[in-house]
Design an enzyme around this catalytic site. Structure first.
Site, PDB file in Angstrom:
ATOM      1  N   GLU A   1       0.800  -1.241   0.000  1.00  0.00           N
ATOM      2  CA  GLU A   1       0.000   0.000   0.000  1.00  0.00           C
ATOM      3  C   GLU A   1       0.831   1.288   0.000  1.00  0.00           C
ATOM      4  O   GLU A   1       0.556   2.219   0.750  1.00  0.00           O
ATOM      5  CB  GLU A   1      -0.951   0.014   1.202  1.00  0.00           C
TER       6      GLU A   1
ATOM      7  N   ASN B   1       2.193  -5.142  -3.090  1.00  0.00           N
ATOM      8  CA  ASN B   1       0.790  -5.472  -2.828  1.00  0.00           C
ATOM      9  C   ASN B   1      -0.019  -4.192  -2.574  1.00  0.00           C
ATOM     10  O   ASN B   1       0.451  -3.297  -1.870  1.00  0.00           O
ATOM     11  CB  ASN B   1       0.763  -6.361  -1.562  1.00  0.00           C
TER      12      ASN B   1
ATOM     13  N   ASP C   1     -12.158 -10.251  -0.929  1.00  0.00           N
ATOM     14  CA  ASP C   1     -13.485 -10.365  -0.316  1.00  0.00           C
ATOM     15  C   ASP C   1     -14.429  -9.483  -1.112  1.00  0.00           C
ATOM     16  O   ASP C   1     -14.008  -8.489  -1.715  1.00  0.00           O
ATOM     17  CB  ASP C   1     -13.516 -10.038   1.190  1.00  0.00           C
TER      18      ASP C   1
ATOM     19  N   HIS D   1     -10.174  -6.126  -2.283  1.00  0.00           N
ATOM     20  CA  HIS D   1     -11.275  -5.957  -1.337  1.00  0.00           C
ATOM     21  C   HIS D   1     -12.325  -5.151  -2.089  1.00  0.00           C
ATOM     22  O   HIS D   1     -12.184  -3.930  -2.237  1.00  0.00           O
ATOM     23  CB  HIS D   1     -10.831  -5.171  -0.106  1.00  0.00           C
TER      24      HIS D   1
ATOM     25  N   GLU E   1      -6.051 -10.851  -1.296  1.00  0.00           N
ATOM     26  CA  GLU E   1      -6.870 -10.593  -0.099  1.00  0.00           C
ATOM     27  C   GLU E   1      -8.348 -10.489  -0.453  1.00  0.00           C
ATOM     28  O   GLU E   1      -9.085  -9.673   0.106  1.00  0.00           O
ATOM     29  CB  GLU E   1      -6.421  -9.290   0.594  1.00  0.00           C
TER      30      GLU E   1
END
Ligand code: XIL
Length: 454
Positions: A160, A203, A279, A242, A277
């Site tokens: 990030e 990432n 979701d 996400h 990651e």
């Protein structure tokens, strides 16, 4: 795809059957067994509660049965591994590594240089001091990567570092403020020097919003080009992914197609894309219907397709197992995972499973074994030690050897199109002409087969 595929049509037919005729023992098809067959990694985090033994036994059972890659939710982060300067704590990380080794799983390390979950001492003692911050970060990376050398197969070296608004560096980070953007180049070089065999990733999130220069992924792509040109050892980009269900967030502009375009651009640079990651949440507080959950399953499947189809994509990692233990509440989202609060598989689980069952890798002309044949014939398949068998004649599916079963029919994209419960002798399949996957379940035994309806 992890490595060159070698799946022949024959092997694929066997995979579709869900049982090996040569093996008398029932082998339940799992995401893991199908991921192995498709040469990809499918995984989920080990939630922080697992490390303290606070989760029910079936959580771990599901986790090790369904997944072939694992990452710790929080336990390998900076604040967990070096809570005070020079005092390293590897206990929880070691616990996960041991679990992964015992169960033959790949380990992902997360994360080395990140602005968040950095212990207070870093900023308090060294904020703004370039020389000291370089020393601190280098020491942290050398110690942590060195400790798990050969055991952690891949690392999020930098997490990030790009701002979320207009694409530029994230200026609030302690590393950026003290060192400048070259902390990223250095972090990769240090990690590579300690473990030259580890795959090293950058990432970030919101990378599924296109690769034009105004989007985050576009900015990142320019940096990756530069890193590669400068010989910085970067091997992969992790897309956190996400995302929110499009019907509850009308402004959400991400899409699986956009992420696929990033994968294709990275392929030109010989850099992999990993979904790290995933979701797919709904807004908190709204009522989530069955059809919402089915649509969610389709989005899970579309992201999976990238990993199945793009040669430089190999990993599909979900940020949690059950909706009961998910960080999404803090993001004002809910129900973003593939198991419900009771650890029961949701439609998204089925959608992923069926897609893995039906995916056919492109084959060379020399390897054209027909998988069509057995789908047109009436067939009998036997699930291991039990005598569960099915037979199709027209639209009538007969089931033998079971007292009460559930029959589900999926289309070739993995969408559920028909289901019937407590079927005893036979069931009329209310579907139109075409190719389908049928799954018959009784208890923990299930039989999966491709069928053709004429
Ligand atoms: C989250 C964890 O799930 C939470 O338990 C923790 O409180 C905060 O971090 N991007 C990342 C992950 O890279 O490390 C974050 O994990 C989720 C967002």
């Amino acid at each position: 795809m992890k490595i060159t595929r070698s799946l022949s049509g024959v092997a694929l037919s066997a995979a579709l059957l869900g049982v090996g005729f040569s093996n008398a023992f029932a082998e339940e098809e799992t995401l893991r067994s199908l991921a192995d067959k498709n040469n990809i990694y499918i995984g989920a985090i080990l939630n922080s509660q697992w490390f303290g033994g606070g989760l029910p036994g079936n959580y771990e059972q599901i986790h090790k049965t369904q997944f072939n890659i694992v990452v710790a939710e929080n336990e390998m982060k900076f604040d967990a591994t070096e809570p005070s300067e020079g005092q390293f704590n590897y206990n929880n990380g070691d616990k996960m590594v041991k679990y992964a080794q015992q169960n033959g799983m790949r380990v992902r390390g997360h994360a080395l240089a990140w602005h968040s979950q950095v212990p207070g001492w870093v900023n308090q003692k060294y904020g703004g001091n370039k020389k000291e911050l370089l020393r601190v970060l280098k020491n942290h990376i050398e110690k942590v990567v060195g400790h798990w050398k050969g055991q952690v197969a891949e690392w999020d070296v930098v997490n990030e570092a790009i701002s979320n608004n207009e694409p530029q560096w994230r200026t609030g980070s302690v590393w950026y403020q003290g060192i400048g953007p070259e902390f990223i180049d250095s972090a990769f070089v240090w990690a590579h020097a300690v473990d030259p065999d580890a795959e090293l990733c950058y990432n970030d999130y919101n990378l599924e919003q296109g690769v034009n220069p105004k989007a985050k992924a576009g900015f990142l792509l320019e940096q990756v080009k530069r890193w590669v040109a400068n010989g910085i050892p970067i091997h992969c980009v992790g897309s956190q992914t996400h995302v929110e269900d499009t019907t509850t967030d009308k402004h959400f502009i991400g899409s699986p197609d956009s992420l696929r375009s990033l994968a294709k651009e990275l392929a030109k640079l010989n850099v992999k894309l990993k979904i790290t990651e995933l979701d797919i949440g709904f807004k908190s507080g709204i009522n989530v219907s069955k059809s919402d959950l089915e649509r969610q399953g389709q989005t899970f499947r579309q992201y999976l397709d990238i990993v199945l189809e793009e040669p430089n994509a190999d990993t599909y990692l979900i940020w949690g197992v059950s909706d009961k233990w998910s960080w999404l509440g803090g993001l004002n989202r809910q129900k973003g995972l593939i198991y419900d609060d009771n650890l029961q598989p949701k439609p998204a689980f089925d959608s992923i499973l069926v897609r893995l069952q039906t995916y056919e890798p492109p084959q060379d002309s020399s390897d054209k074994d027909s998988t069509e044949k057995d789908s047109t014939d009436a067939f009998k398949a036997i699930a291991g030690l039990t005598s569960l068998s099915i037979h199709l004649s027209g639209r009538t599916l007969s089931i033998a050897g079971a007292t009460a079963t559930k029959v589900e029919i999926f289309d070739m994209q993995g969408r559920p199109v028909f289901s019937a419960k407590n079927v005893k002798g036979s069931v009329d399949l209310k579907v139109t002409e075409g190719l389908y996957i049928v799954r018959v379940r009784e208890g923990s035994v299930s039989l999966t087969k491709r069928i053709a309806i004429h």
